[in-house]
Scaffold this motif. Structure first.
Motif, PDB file in Angstrom:
ATOM      1  N   GLY A   1      -5.724   3.796 -15.480  1.00  0.00           N
ATOM      2  CA  GLY A   1      -4.985   4.676 -14.580  1.00  0.00           C
ATOM      3  C   GLY A   1      -5.624   4.660 -13.205  1.00  0.00           C
ATOM      4  O   GLY A   1      -5.306   5.482 -12.335  1.00  0.00           O
ATOM      5  N   ASN A   2      -6.519   3.705 -12.995  1.00  0.00           N
ATOM      6  CA  ASN A   2      -7.303   3.620 -11.762  1.00  0.00           C
ATOM      7  C   ASN A   2      -6.430   3.166 -10.587  1.00  0.00           C
ATOM      8  O   ASN A   2      -5.759   2.129 -10.652  1.00  0.00           O
ATOM      9  CB  ASN A   2      -8.462   2.637 -11.975  1.00  0.00           C
ATOM     10  CG  ASN A   2      -9.339   2.505 -10.758  1.00  0.00           C
ATOM     11  OD1 ASN A   2      -9.045   1.716  -9.875  1.00  0.00           O
ATOM     12  ND2 ASN A   2     -10.425   3.276 -10.721  1.00  0.00           N
ATOM     13  N   ASP A   3      -6.469   3.924  -9.482  1.00  0.00           N
ATOM     14  CA  ASP A   3      -5.624   3.625  -8.322  1.00  0.00           C
ATOM     15  C   ASP A   3      -5.964   2.289  -7.687  1.00  0.00           C
ATOM     16  O   ASP A   3      -5.083   1.572  -7.192  1.00  0.00           O
ATOM     17  CB  ASP A   3      -5.769   4.741  -7.276  1.00  0.00           C
ATOM     18  CG  ASP A   3      -5.141   6.042  -7.736  1.00  0.00           C
ATOM     19  OD1 ASP A   3      -4.250   5.982  -8.611  1.00  0.00           O
ATOM     20  OD2 ASP A   3      -5.547   7.121  -7.241  1.00  0.00           O
ATOM     21  N   GLU A   4      -7.244   1.932  -7.663  1.00  0.00           N
ATOM     22  CA  GLU A   4      -7.655   0.654  -7.061  1.00  0.00           C
ATOM     23  C   GLU A   4      -7.073  -0.531  -7.829  1.00  0.00           C
ATOM     24  O   GLU A   4      -6.689  -1.547  -7.234  1.00  0.00           O
ATOM     25  CB  GLU A   4      -9.183   0.559  -7.031  1.00  0.00           C
ATOM     26  CG  GLU A   4      -9.838   1.468  -6.011  1.00  0.00           C
ATOM     27  CD  GLU A   4     -11.334   1.255  -5.952  1.00  0.00           C
ATOM     28  OE1 GLU A   4     -11.838   0.913  -4.860  1.00  0.00           O
ATOM     29  OE2 GLU A   4     -12.003   1.409  -6.998  1.00  0.00           O
ATOM     30  N   ILE A   5      -6.999  -0.382  -9.143  1.00  0.00           N
ATOM     31  CA  ILE A   5      -6.435  -1.472  -9.966  1.00  0.00           C
ATOM     32  C   ILE A   5      -4.930  -1.555  -9.731  1.00  0.00           C
ATOM     33  O   ILE A   5      -4.363  -2.655  -9.653  1.00  0.00           O
ATOM     34  CB  ILE A   5      -6.778  -1.249 -11.453  1.00  0.00           C
ATOM     35  CG1 ILE A   5      -8.303  -1.302 -11.648  1.00  0.00           C
ATOM     36  CG2 ILE A   5      -6.091  -2.306 -12.321  1.00  0.00           C
ATOM     37  CD1 ILE A   5      -8.762  -1.025 -13.065  1.00  0.00           C
ATOM     38  N   PHE A   6      -4.272  -0.390  -9.588  1.00  0.00           N
ATOM     39  CA  PHE A   6      -2.839  -0.393  -9.250  1.00  0.00           C
ATOM     40  C   PHE A   6      -2.627  -1.140  -7.931  1.00  0.00           C
ATOM     41  O   PHE A   6      -1.716  -1.965  -7.801  1.00  0.00           O
ATOM     42  CB  PHE A   6      -2.332   1.051  -9.129  1.00  0.00           C
ATOM     43  CG  PHE A   6      -1.807   1.638 -10.409  1.00  0.00           C
ATOM     44  CD1 PHE A   6      -0.444   1.671 -10.667  1.00  0.00           C
ATOM     45  CD2 PHE A   6      -2.675   2.167 -11.352  1.00  0.00           C
ATOM     46  CE1 PHE A   6       0.051   2.220 -11.842  1.00  0.00           C
ATOM     47  CE2 PHE A   6      -2.199   2.719 -12.535  1.00  0.00           C
ATOM     48  CZ  PHE A   6      -0.827   2.749 -12.784  1.00  0.00           C
ATOM     49  N   SER A   7      -3.475  -0.860  -6.959  1.00  0.00           N
ATOM     50  CA  SER A   7      -3.344  -1.488  -5.640  1.00  0.00           C
ATOM     51  C   SER A   7      -3.632  -2.987  -5.698  1.00  0.00           C
ATOM     52  O   SER A   7      -2.961  -3.786  -5.034  1.00  0.00           O
ATOM     53  CB  SER A   7      -4.314  -0.829  -4.644  1.00  0.00           C
ATOM     54  OG  SER A   7      -4.013   0.533  -4.487  1.00  0.00           O
ATOM     55  N   LYS A   8      -4.613  -3.374  -6.493  1.00  0.00           N
ATOM     56  CA  LYS A   8      -4.991  -4.786  -6.616  1.00  0.00           C
ATOM     57  C   LYS A   8      -3.794  -5.628  -7.055  1.00  0.00           C
ATOM     58  O   LYS A   8      -3.569  -6.730  -6.534  1.00  0.00           O
ATOM     59  CB  LYS A   8      -6.134  -4.935  -7.625  1.00  0.00           C
ATOM     60  CG  LYS A   8      -6.526  -6.380  -7.924  1.00  0.00           C
ATOM     61  CD  LYS A   8      -7.645  -6.446  -8.943  1.00  0.00           C
ATOM     62  CE  LYS A   8      -7.945  -7.875  -9.380  1.00  0.00           C
ATOM     63  NZ  LYS A   8      -8.446  -8.711  -8.280  1.00  0.00           N
ATOM     64  N   TYR A   9      -3.014  -5.104  -8.004  1.00  0.00           N
ATOM     65  CA  TYR A   9      -1.872  -5.862  -8.534  1.00  0.00           C
ATOM     66  C   TYR A   9      -0.555  -5.466  -7.867  1.00  0.00           C
ATOM     67  O   TYR A   9       0.513  -5.907  -8.298  1.00  0.00           O
ATOM     68  CB  TYR A   9      -1.781  -5.673 -10.050  1.00  0.00           C
ATOM     69  CG  TYR A   9      -2.946  -6.297 -10.798  1.00  0.00           C
ATOM     70  CD1 TYR A   9      -3.179  -7.661 -10.739  1.00  0.00           C
ATOM     71  CD2 TYR A   9      -3.814  -5.507 -11.555  1.00  0.00           C
ATOM     72  CE1 TYR A   9      -4.246  -8.244 -11.417  1.00  0.00           C
ATOM     73  CE2 TYR A   9      -4.882  -6.066 -12.245  1.00  0.00           C
ATOM     74  CZ  TYR A   9      -5.089  -7.433 -12.169  1.00  0.00           C
ATOM     75  OH  TYR A   9      -6.149  -7.997 -12.836  1.00  0.00           O
ATOM     76  N   LYS A  10      -0.646  -4.598  -6.806  1.00  0.00           N
ATOM     77  CA  LYS A  10       0.537  -4.164  -6.052  1.00  0.00           C
ATOM     78  C   LYS A  10       1.584  -3.550  -6.976  1.00  0.00           C
ATOM     79  O   LYS A  10       2.773  -3.902  -6.945  1.00  0.00           O
ATOM     80  CB  LYS A  10       1.128  -5.343  -5.274  1.00  0.00           C
ATOM     81  CG  LYS A  10       0.167  -5.930  -4.247  1.00  0.00           C
ATOM     82  CD  LYS A  10       0.761  -7.130  -3.533  1.00  0.00           C
ATOM     83  CE  LYS A  10      -0.252  -7.722  -2.544  1.00  0.00           C
ATOM     84  NZ  LYS A  10       0.284  -8.928  -1.858  1.00  0.00           N
ATOM     85  N   ILE A  11       1.122  -2.643  -7.827  1.00  0.00           N
ATOM     86  CA  ILE A  11       1.982  -1.976  -8.794  1.00  0.00           C
ATOM     87  C   ILE A  11       1.973  -0.472  -8.513  1.00  0.00           C
ATOM     88  O   ILE A  11       0.924   0.113  -8.226  1.00  0.00           O
ATOM     89  CB  ILE A  11       1.499  -2.263 -10.232  1.00  0.00           C
ATOM     90  CG1 ILE A  11       1.831  -3.727 -10.595  1.00  0.00           C
ATOM     91  CG2 ILE A  11       2.137  -1.325 -11.237  1.00  0.00           C
ATOM     92  CD1 ILE A  11       1.256  -4.184 -11.891  1.00  0.00           C
TER      93      ILE A  11
END
Length: 508
Positions: A193-203
């Motif tokens: 649920g990490n925001d940085e990981i969401f941003s990394k994959y542009k999701i």
């Protein structure tokens, strides 16, 4: 063979001990030997009982027995509260029937002594998958990925990993992800649920990613209406690459694919022209993903000898392309020596439309094949002999390596001798592993079919006792029926011919 004999001996010793003490639940290599008399007792004794239903003579079962034993040993060593038990459905037919067991081999998890509502397990091919499935049921089914550093390690664990990105990791649609991860034990699952990981994959929304070789490959957007079967279908469809090279690691994934139409390219990777053909093959795969699975088999790899033997492909005959559907195993061969994208695509579409013709293979017609009492048929002369409306033909469809098939050979000689004076009766046999015939062989070989002397191509299966007297009785009954039907057909034809003659005469 040594493994099989050991298994049989082990089962025999267990049976002997049970006869002396019917209430005893014996163990065979850490697996409880379950029978009709002790099954209920085993359920009461063990709160979690994973049961393996198998038939020891089955090739599939033999492999699953060994993997199941390995898993049982690991659980016992870990002092797990899960026990593993096995049911030989060939010996325990009544028990299997009462539990409505129809798939062999198969696994069921019985909880809290309830035999009526077991958990039906997915197809777990290895001991590792069994242990992973049980572990995921007990705790979280996916690893929690809390930051980018942990993500980097996670994506490098396997060639393919499944990552779920959810805003809420406890409630809502994420539960579908956890249920899916629990059932697909052969893949590694992570959730974040990490925001940085969401941003990394542009999701931005709840999404499932397939990450192949550390790079995002395919993604599936989760919605309120998404159910487990939708996600399982997506993962199983895209876990395999556009073109999968057949080898020891990919074989089980190919066989377990949700796509049943398999397009097989047999080719030598070391020969000139490989790159061009492979590119055309891969380009075609892009257009038919989800409908056809594209598989490449390198004939220069010695370990692929078995699969080449199964499809009857020789290295001298490649490149060669076959289409096969796993539900019926009927093969279709590309009728061309061109391997460009247009030719491959046209053939696939023709097959999907049901317009392709199956490949019929045949051995050479043996010299003096019809001089012996039992006629040896091959693919090339099968229809000519079997559908001869002057002859009543009984055929044994056999596999030469099958002991059950070979055991019928003396009976077939007796049968031929019995009808030796009947010129309108033919007793024949055909090796179905080396010759294709254009009829449906639904039974497992050896099977017996009768082809009566009638004008239509009639096939009558024989399912009675495999003894001389009942087979002779069956044949005589069918022969008499054929005579009656043929006489009626001849009368009908005669009447039709007379009507045609009369109509011509009237016109003149």
């Amino acid at each position: 063979m040594k493994v099989y004999i050991t298994l049989c001996l082990s089962v025999y010793l267990c049976e002997a001990l049970v006869e002396s003490n019917p209430d005893l639940i014996l163990e065979d290599k850490d697996v409880l030997v379950l029978t009709k008399s002790n099954f209920e007792w085993a359920l009461k004794q063990h709160n979690q009982l994973l049961v393996h239903f198998y038939a020891p003579v089955s090739g599939q079962s033999l492999g699953s027995i060994l993997e199941f034993r390995e898993a049982a040993g690991a659980l016992k060593q870990a002092e797990s509260d899960v026990r593993l038990g096995g049911v030989d459905v060939k010996k325990e037919k009544d028990l299997a029937a009462s539990l409505n067991v129809t798939t062999i081999p198969s696994l069921r998890l019985y909880l809290s002594g309830n035999k009526n509502n077991p958990v039906y397990c997915p197809d777990l091919k290895s001991s590792a998958a069994i242990l992973t499935w049980l572990k995921r049921r007990k705790g979280l089914s996916a690893d929690i990925i809390s930051d980018l550093t942990q993500l980097e390690k996670f994506v490098e664990e396997e060639a393919l990993v499944v990552l779920g990105l959810f805003k809420d990791l406890e409630e809502g649609i994420v539960k579908v992800f956890y249920e899916t991860a629990a059932d697909i034990a052969d893949l590694t699952f992570g959730v974040t649920g990490n925001d940085e990981i969401f941003s990394k994959y542009k999701i931005s929304g709840d999404t499932v990613l397939l990450i192949r070789k550390s790079k995002p490959d395919k993604q599936f957007e989760m919605g309120s209406s998404t159910v487990k079967t939708d996600l399982v279908q997506f993962i199983r469809l895209y876990e395999i690459e556009l073109v999968t090279e057949y080898n020891g690691e990919t074989a089980s994934k190919i066989l377990n694919s949700v796509v049943l139409n398999h397009f097989l390219l047999f080719i030598n990777k070391t020969e000139e022209g490989f790159e061009e053909i492979y590119l055309a093959f891969k380009t075609t795969a892009e257009k038919l993903r989800g409908k056809v699975l594209f598989v490449m088999i390198d004939v220069s790899e010695p370990r692929n000898g078995r699969v080449m033997e199964y499809f009857r492909v020789r290295s001298e005959e490649v490149p060669q392309i076959r289409m096969v559907n796993l539900s019926d195993n009927v093969q279709y061969q590309l009728p061309s020596d061109k391997f460009d994208t247009q030719t491959l695509l046209e053939f696939c579409l023709k097959y999907l439309e049901g317009k392709a013709k199956p490949k019929l293979q045949s051995e050479s017609i043996p010299e003096n094949w019809d001089t012996q009492p039992v006629k040896e048929l091959v693919g090339m002369n099968f229809e000519l002999v079997a559908f001869n409306h002057y002859k009543n033909v009984i055929v044994l469809f056999y596999a030469p390596w099958s002991s059950e098939s070979r055991a019928l050979f003396p009976l077939w000689e007796e049968l031929a001798e019995h009808f030796r004076e009947n010129e309108d009766v033919v007793v024949a046999k055909i090796d179905v592993t080396a010759n294709d015939v254009n009829i449906h062989l639904r039974e497992k070989y050896p099977s017996i079919k009768f082809f009566p002397a009638v004008y239509s191509e009639r096939v009558v299966p024989y399912s009675g006792k495999r003894k001389l007297k009942p087979i002779v009785t069956f044949m005589k009954k069918e022969i008499e029926k054929a005579k009656t039907d043929k006489a009626k057909e001849e009368e009908r034809r005669k009447k039709y011919l007379n009507e045609q003659k009369a109509a011509v005469k009237e016109e003149l």
